[in-house]
Write a protein that holds these residues in place. Structure first.
Motif, PDB file in Angstrom:
ATOM      1  N   THR A   1       5.389  -5.248  -8.984  1.00 46.49           N
ATOM      2  CA  THR A   1       5.150  -5.131 -10.424  1.00 46.49           C
ATOM      3  C   THR A   1       3.958  -4.217 -10.675  1.00 46.49           C
ATOM      4  O   THR A   1       3.129  -3.998  -9.783  1.00 46.49           O
ATOM      5  CB  THR A   1       4.858  -6.502 -11.056  1.00 46.49           C
ATOM      6  OG1 THR A   1       3.707  -7.076 -10.431  1.00 46.49           O
ATOM      7  CG2 THR A   1       6.035  -7.454 -10.908  1.00 46.49           C
ATOM      8  N   THR A   2       3.883  -3.693 -11.903  1.00 44.91           N
ATOM      9  CA  THR A   2       2.757  -2.847 -12.276  1.00 44.91           C
ATOM     10  C   THR A   2       1.947  -3.529 -13.377  1.00 44.91           C
ATOM     11  O   THR A   2       2.516  -4.132 -14.293  1.00 44.91           O
ATOM     12  CB  THR A   2       3.230  -1.444 -12.711  1.00 44.91           C
ATOM     13  OG1 THR A   2       2.106  -0.660 -13.055  1.00 44.91           O
ATOM     14  CG2 THR A   2       4.190  -1.488 -13.873  1.00 44.91           C
ATOM     15  N   VAL A   3       0.638  -3.472 -13.274  1.00 42.61           N
ATOM     16  CA  VAL A   3      -0.248  -4.074 -14.269  1.00 42.61           C
ATOM     17  C   VAL A   3      -0.165  -3.248 -15.550  1.00 42.61           C
ATOM     18  O   VAL A   3      -0.373  -2.043 -15.531  1.00 42.61           O
ATOM     19  CB  VAL A   3      -1.705  -4.132 -13.752  1.00 42.61           C
ATOM     20  CG1 VAL A   3      -2.646  -4.644 -14.829  1.00 42.61           C
ATOM     21  CG2 VAL A   3      -1.788  -5.003 -12.503  1.00 42.61           C
TER      22      VAL A   3
ATOM     23  N   ILE B   1       8.210   6.926 -14.034  1.00 40.17           N
ATOM     24  CA  ILE B   1       8.241   7.327 -12.621  1.00 40.17           C
ATOM     25  C   ILE B   1       7.620   6.232 -11.754  1.00 40.17           C
ATOM     26  O   ILE B   1       8.167   5.843 -10.719  1.00 40.17           O
ATOM     27  CB  ILE B   1       7.499   8.664 -12.426  1.00 40.17           C
ATOM     28  CG1 ILE B   1       8.301   9.799 -13.081  1.00 40.17           C
ATOM     29  CG2 ILE B   1       7.223   8.945 -10.953  1.00 40.17           C
ATOM     30  CD1 ILE B   1       7.528  11.081 -13.250  1.00 40.17           C
ATOM     31  N   ILE B   2       6.484   5.721 -12.200  1.00 40.31           N
ATOM     32  CA  ILE B   2       5.781   4.685 -11.439  1.00 40.31           C
ATOM     33  C   ILE B   2       6.567   3.377 -11.437  1.00 40.31           C
ATOM     34  O   ILE B   2       6.846   2.800 -10.377  1.00 40.31           O
ATOM     35  CB  ILE B   2       4.366   4.484 -12.007  1.00 40.31           C
ATOM     36  CG1 ILE B   2       3.516   5.729 -11.708  1.00 40.31           C
ATOM     37  CG2 ILE B   2       3.717   3.214 -11.449  1.00 40.31           C
ATOM     38  CD1 ILE B   2       2.194   5.777 -12.440  1.00 40.31           C
TER      39      ILE B   2
ATOM     40  N   VAL C   1       8.231   1.249  -8.174  1.00 38.72           N
ATOM     41  CA  VAL C   1       7.689  -0.035  -7.695  1.00 38.72           C
ATOM     42  C   VAL C   1       8.666  -1.184  -7.894  1.00 38.72           C
ATOM     43  O   VAL C   1       8.735  -2.077  -7.047  1.00 38.72           O
ATOM     44  CB  VAL C   1       6.300  -0.358  -8.286  1.00 38.72           C
ATOM     45  CG1 VAL C   1       5.310   0.739  -7.976  1.00 38.72           C
ATOM     46  CG2 VAL C   1       6.338  -0.638  -9.757  1.00 38.72           C
ATOM     47  N   THR C   2       9.424  -1.170  -8.996  1.00 40.25           N
ATOM     48  CA  THR C   2      10.362  -2.283  -9.200  1.00 40.25           C
ATOM     49  C   THR C   2      11.499  -2.250  -8.188  1.00 40.25           C
ATOM     50  O   THR C   2      11.944  -3.311  -7.739  1.00 40.25           O
ATOM     51  CB  THR C   2      10.924  -2.309 -10.643  1.00 40.25           C
ATOM     52  OG1 THR C   2      11.530  -1.066 -10.942  1.00 40.25           O
ATOM     53  CG2 THR C   2       9.839  -2.616 -11.649  1.00 40.25           C
ATOM     54  N   GLU C   3      11.938  -1.062  -7.790  1.00 42.98           N
ATOM     55  CA  GLU C   3      13.007  -1.038  -6.777  1.00 42.98           C
ATOM     56  C   GLU C   3      12.491  -1.487  -5.413  1.00 42.98           C
ATOM     57  O   GLU C   3      13.282  -1.871  -4.545  1.00 42.98           O
ATOM     58  CB  GLU C   3      13.718   0.312  -6.714  1.00 42.98           C
ATOM     59  CG  GLU C   3      12.916   1.478  -6.293  1.00 42.98           C
ATOM     60  CD  GLU C   3      13.672   2.815  -6.366  1.00 42.98           C
ATOM     61  OE1 GLU C   3      13.382   3.660  -5.511  1.00 42.98           O
ATOM     62  OE2 GLU C   3      14.515   3.028  -7.245  1.00 42.98           O
TER      63      GLU C   3
ATOM     64  N   LEU D   1       0.828  -1.217   0.000  1.00 45.04           N
ATOM     65  CA  LEU D   1       0.000   0.000   0.000  1.00 45.04           C
ATOM     66  C   LEU D   1       0.856   1.257   0.000  1.00 45.04           C
ATOM     67  O   LEU D   1       0.581   2.204  -0.745  1.00 45.04           O
ATOM     68  CB  LEU D   1      -0.937   0.006   1.207  1.00 45.04           C
ATOM     69  CG  LEU D   1      -2.157  -0.880   1.105  1.00 45.04           C
ATOM     70  CD1 LEU D   1      -2.886  -0.939   2.441  1.00 45.04           C
ATOM     71  CD2 LEU D   1      -3.074  -0.394   0.011  1.00 45.04           C
ATOM     72  N   GLN D   2       1.890   1.272   0.812  1.00 38.79           N
ATOM     73  CA  GLN D   2       2.741   2.456   0.884  1.00 38.79           C
ATOM     74  C   GLN D   2       3.475   2.695  -0.435  1.00 38.79           C
ATOM     75  O   GLN D   2       3.566   3.826  -0.916  1.00 38.79           O
ATOM     76  CB  GLN D   2       3.746   2.331   2.031  1.00 38.79           C
ATOM     77  CG  GLN D   2       4.507   3.614   2.292  1.00 38.79           C
ATOM     78  CD  GLN D   2       3.602   4.739   2.768  1.00 38.79           C
ATOM     79  OE1 GLN D   2       2.911   4.610   3.762  1.00 38.79           O
ATOM     80  NE2 GLN D   2       3.597   5.852   2.038  1.00 38.79           N
ATOM     81  N   THR D   3       3.968   1.630  -1.041  1.00 34.42           N
ATOM     82  CA  THR D   3       4.663   1.758  -2.324  1.00 34.42           C
ATOM     83  C   THR D   3       3.715   2.259  -3.407  1.00 34.42           C
ATOM     84  O   THR D   3       4.079   3.123  -4.214  1.00 34.42           O
ATOM     85  CB  THR D   3       5.277   0.405  -2.729  1.00 34.42           C
ATOM     86  OG1 THR D   3       6.234   0.012  -1.737  1.00 34.42           O
ATOM     87  CG2 THR D   3       5.947   0.477  -4.091  1.00 34.42           C
TER      88      THR D   3
END
Length: 122
Positions: free
Chosen positions: A42-44, A31-32, A36-38, A5-7
């Motif tokens: 993962t991002t959808v 930017i996103i 998130v990867t660091e 949630l925080q990420t």
């Protein structure tokens, strides 16, 4: 779950802070995704933010991952959403029969924040 949630919140805020006239829409995704990867998430890639005008879901498409799509430059008066969906495991999804609800295929947690923005001259 708290870190997810925080990420998700943090990458969303970083993207919001980038919004101003003259910036490229495509840079929101980098930017996103970089954030998130660091953090190990993962991002959808199958869902995106979108422009809002006389048609609700319209251009530009706001991709939440690094991309080179020519989505244009931000300008005063543009209205759009930023709504990254971030997953703790894989980002593959299943769509429920209601054609609205999506879940991760692997059963992992996901989180999303969404906001509609109007770009002003300042």
């Amino acid at each position: 779950a708290k870190r997810l949630l925080q990420t998700t919140y943090d990458c969303w805020v970083k993207a919001l802070n980038f919004v101003k006239p003259g910036n490229d829409y495509k840079d929101i995704g980098a930017i996103i995704e970089d954030h998130v990867t660091e953090q190990g998430f993962t991002t959808v890639k199958s869902f995106c933010g979108h422009g809002i005008g006389s048609v609700f879901h319209t251009n530009p498409n706001i991709l939440h991952y690094r991309n080179s799509e020519p989505a244009g430059k931000m300008a005063a008066g543009h209205t759009f959403t930023i709504e990254p969906m971030i997953c703790e495991n894989g980002a593959n999804y299943l769509m429920w029969p209601d054609d609205w609800t999506a879940t991760t295929k692997d059963g992992g947690r996901s989180a999303q924040f969404e906001h509609t923005l109007l770009i002003t001259p300042d």
